[in-house]
Enzyme design. Structure first.
Site, PDB file in Angstrom:
ATOM      1  N   LYS A  99       5.356   9.001   8.969  1.00  0.00           N
ATOM      2  CA  LYS A  99       5.184   8.415  10.302  1.00  0.00           C
ATOM      3  C   LYS A  99       6.161   8.968  11.334  1.00  0.00           C
ATOM      4  O   LYS A  99       5.951  10.051  11.868  1.00  0.00           O
ATOM      5  CB  LYS A  99       5.312   6.888  10.212  1.00  0.00           C
ATOM      6  CG  LYS A  99       4.377   6.217   9.202  1.00  0.00           C
ATOM      7  CD  LYS A  99       2.955   6.139   9.682  1.00  0.00           C
ATOM      8  CE  LYS A  99       2.088   5.322   8.747  1.00  0.00           C
ATOM      9  NZ  LYS A  99       0.679   5.310   9.114  1.00  0.00           N
ATOM     10  N   TYR A 103       0.850  -1.195   0.000  1.00  0.00           N
ATOM     11  CA  TYR A 103       0.000   0.000   0.000  1.00  0.00           C
ATOM     12  C   TYR A 103       0.881   1.239   0.000  1.00  0.00           C
ATOM     13  O   TYR A 103       1.787   1.367   0.824  1.00  0.00           O
ATOM     14  CB  TYR A 103      -0.902  -0.003   1.241  1.00  0.00           C
ATOM     15  CG  TYR A 103      -1.768   1.220   1.382  1.00  0.00           C
ATOM     16  CD1 TYR A 103      -2.831   1.441   0.523  1.00  0.00           C
ATOM     17  CD2 TYR A 103      -1.537   2.144   2.404  1.00  0.00           C
ATOM     18  CE1 TYR A 103      -3.641   2.557   0.660  1.00  0.00           C
ATOM     19  CE2 TYR A 103      -2.347   3.263   2.548  1.00  0.00           C
ATOM     20  CZ  TYR A 103      -3.394   3.468   1.675  1.00  0.00           C
ATOM     21  OH  TYR A 103      -4.190   4.573   1.811  1.00  0.00           O
ATOM     22  N   ASP A 159       9.205   2.515  -0.524  1.00  0.00           N
ATOM     23  CA  ASP A 159       8.224   3.170   0.339  1.00  0.00           C
ATOM     24  C   ASP A 159       8.541   2.767   1.779  1.00  0.00           C
ATOM     25  O   ASP A 159       8.191   1.679   2.223  1.00  0.00           O
ATOM     26  CB  ASP A 159       6.813   2.742  -0.052  1.00  0.00           C
ATOM     27  CG  ASP A 159       5.740   3.421   0.792  1.00  0.00           C
ATOM     28  OD1 ASP A 159       6.070   3.941   1.867  1.00  0.00           O
ATOM     29  OD2 ASP A 159       4.568   3.405   0.371  1.00  0.00           O
TER      30      ASP A 159
END
Length: 428
Positions: free
Chosen positions: A267, A144, A239
């Site tokens: 994050k 994702y 990613d």
């Protein structure tokens, strides 16, 4: 547990917000029931609006690596906010953050701040296309990369949880430029490059997929990706929104010794505030406006609050030698849980790297999305609710990752293992 106020809030939210939530996985659709609403959080715990206390292993989906509301981060936010919360003008924190990221992640020579992991991954794709002059993107099933149109093809995270890995609203022409392959399948990748290598702008992946549970690249897989991209002139994009500054100071690329051309981050680098970043080789990054022809912009990019919070968190991680401590906590958790699972390896597969973990409700091996999807989701849902009622909050989906923070203690780990053991007995 009493959930009266949470139920009332959720009923009101459903009348005001699509599905009652502002991000799909929060809705508990994968496990049934209704979400609770948080009143406050501190350290390794959260308290809901009804006063119930939970040991938390979601950690705001990864950023809370120091735990919730760490003093060093709160102090940095207060100090920055006292001078203004947003300028739309360059500020010194941006330069400090760029320097820290470049020093920690050797593959990044230049970096640009954005406001989310989705924006970081989306920008990497545009930049790769602009740099190579090609259109096709290769991704992997279950990885994702946010909700940008081109990347919602066989995606993980909430898209997978809700049974809709291909979103409505994505034009077929966009999806047609994205090829999704099975993870850990070098044969498929080599075949694709042989057939269409000259059309491929980039390969994007989570080097450690953490949005379809948690599984790992098999030996040589990342090295093969690097070799194929270099041979055919495509860019390799990691990613590391989840894994950056989480599994190691330099992320998964430090663990595996493979250097991508571009890296997406998020994050942890925001200290809990909305943030993202992407960076890579200078010759590629210099294609971005205003230096080059690839346009990318953001009013709040590099805003002083997020930069101050992120810098405070990253510096504290370095000061504490955090990754060694997190490995110790993670290993202790893994050892205890494997003892609980002994003799039931045909029913469960436990994966952990550093402070990230996932318990699959299926026997192993689990090395791809197809393997992860063998999991018994009904059994997981029963287990989840048993844990929740006992005051243990895990991600409300089989296809998400758990996070240990520096605020978790050995006593917390011991308590967690006791709850998990009881929940497995009750839910079986």
């Amino acid at each position: 547990m009493d959930h009266t106020q949470s139920r009332s809030l959720f009923a009101r939210a459903r009348a005001l917000i699509p599905g009652g939530v502002n991000s799909p996985v929060r809705a508990f659709r994968a496990v049934g029931g209704e979400p609770f609403f948080v009143q406050r959080a501190q350290g390794a715990r959260v308290w809901d609006v009804d006063g119930n206390e939970y040991l938390d292993y979601v950690g705001s989906w990864g950023p809370a690596i120091l735990g919730h509301a760490p003093a060093v981060v709160l102090d940095a936010i207060r100090d920055a906010a006292a001078h203004g919360v947003s300028f739309g003008i360059p500020n010194p924190f941006e330069v400090e953050m760029a320097a820290l990221i470049r020093e920690a992640v050797p593959s990044i020579e230049k970096v640009r701040m954005v406001n989310s992991g989705t924006e970081a991954a989306m920008s990497c794709i545009r930049l790769a296309r602009g740099f190579t002059g090609r259109d096709k993107i290769v991704k992997f099933d279950g990885c994702y990369h946010g909700h940008a149109d081109s990347l919602l093809v066989k995606a993980g995270s909430g898209a997978l949880t809700h049974g809709e890995p291909d979103s409505a609203g994505v034009p077929p022409a966009f999806a047609g430029l994205t090829v999704s392959l099975p993870f850990n399948d070098p044969t498929s990748l080599r075949s694709l490059f042989m057939a269409e290598g000259s059309k491929i702008a980039a390969v994007i992946l989570e080097p450690i997929p953490a949005n379809a549970g948690l599984y790992f690249p098999e030996p040589g897989f990342l090295e093969m990706l690097r070799q194929q991209c270099s041979e055919y002139g495509a860019l390799l994009i990691f990613d590391e929104v989840m894994t950056g500054f989480r599994v190691a100071r330099g992320g998964a690329q430090e663990l595996y010794g493979v250097s991508p051309d571009l890296t997406a981050l998020g994050k942890v680098i925001g200290g809990g505030l909305p943030v993202g970043a992407f960076g890579g080789r200078a010759e590629i990054m210099d294609q971005l406006s205003p230096a080059g022809p690839v346009y990318q912009a953001g009013t709040l990019s590099g805003n002083p609050l997020a930069m101050a919070a992120g810098l405070a968190q990253l510096r504290e991680l370095e000061r504490l030698d955090a990754w060694r401590l997190l490995e110790h906590l993670g290993a202790s958790f893994e050892l205890g849980l494997r003892e609980i699972l002994k003799g039931r390896e045909d029913q469960f597969t436990l994966h952990r790297v550093g402070s990230m973990f996932c318990l699959f409700f299926t026997g192993g091996p689990v090395t791809s999305l197809a393997d992860a999807q063998r999991s018994d989701r009904e059994a997981f849902a029963r287990f989840f609710h048993c844990c929740l009622e006992a005051g243990l909050y895990l991600a409300p989906s089989q296809f998400e990752t758990g996070f240990i923070s520096l605020a978790h203690t050995q006593a917390d780990i011991h308590q967690t293992l006791g709850i998990i053991a009881a929940a497995l007995r009750q839910s079986s």
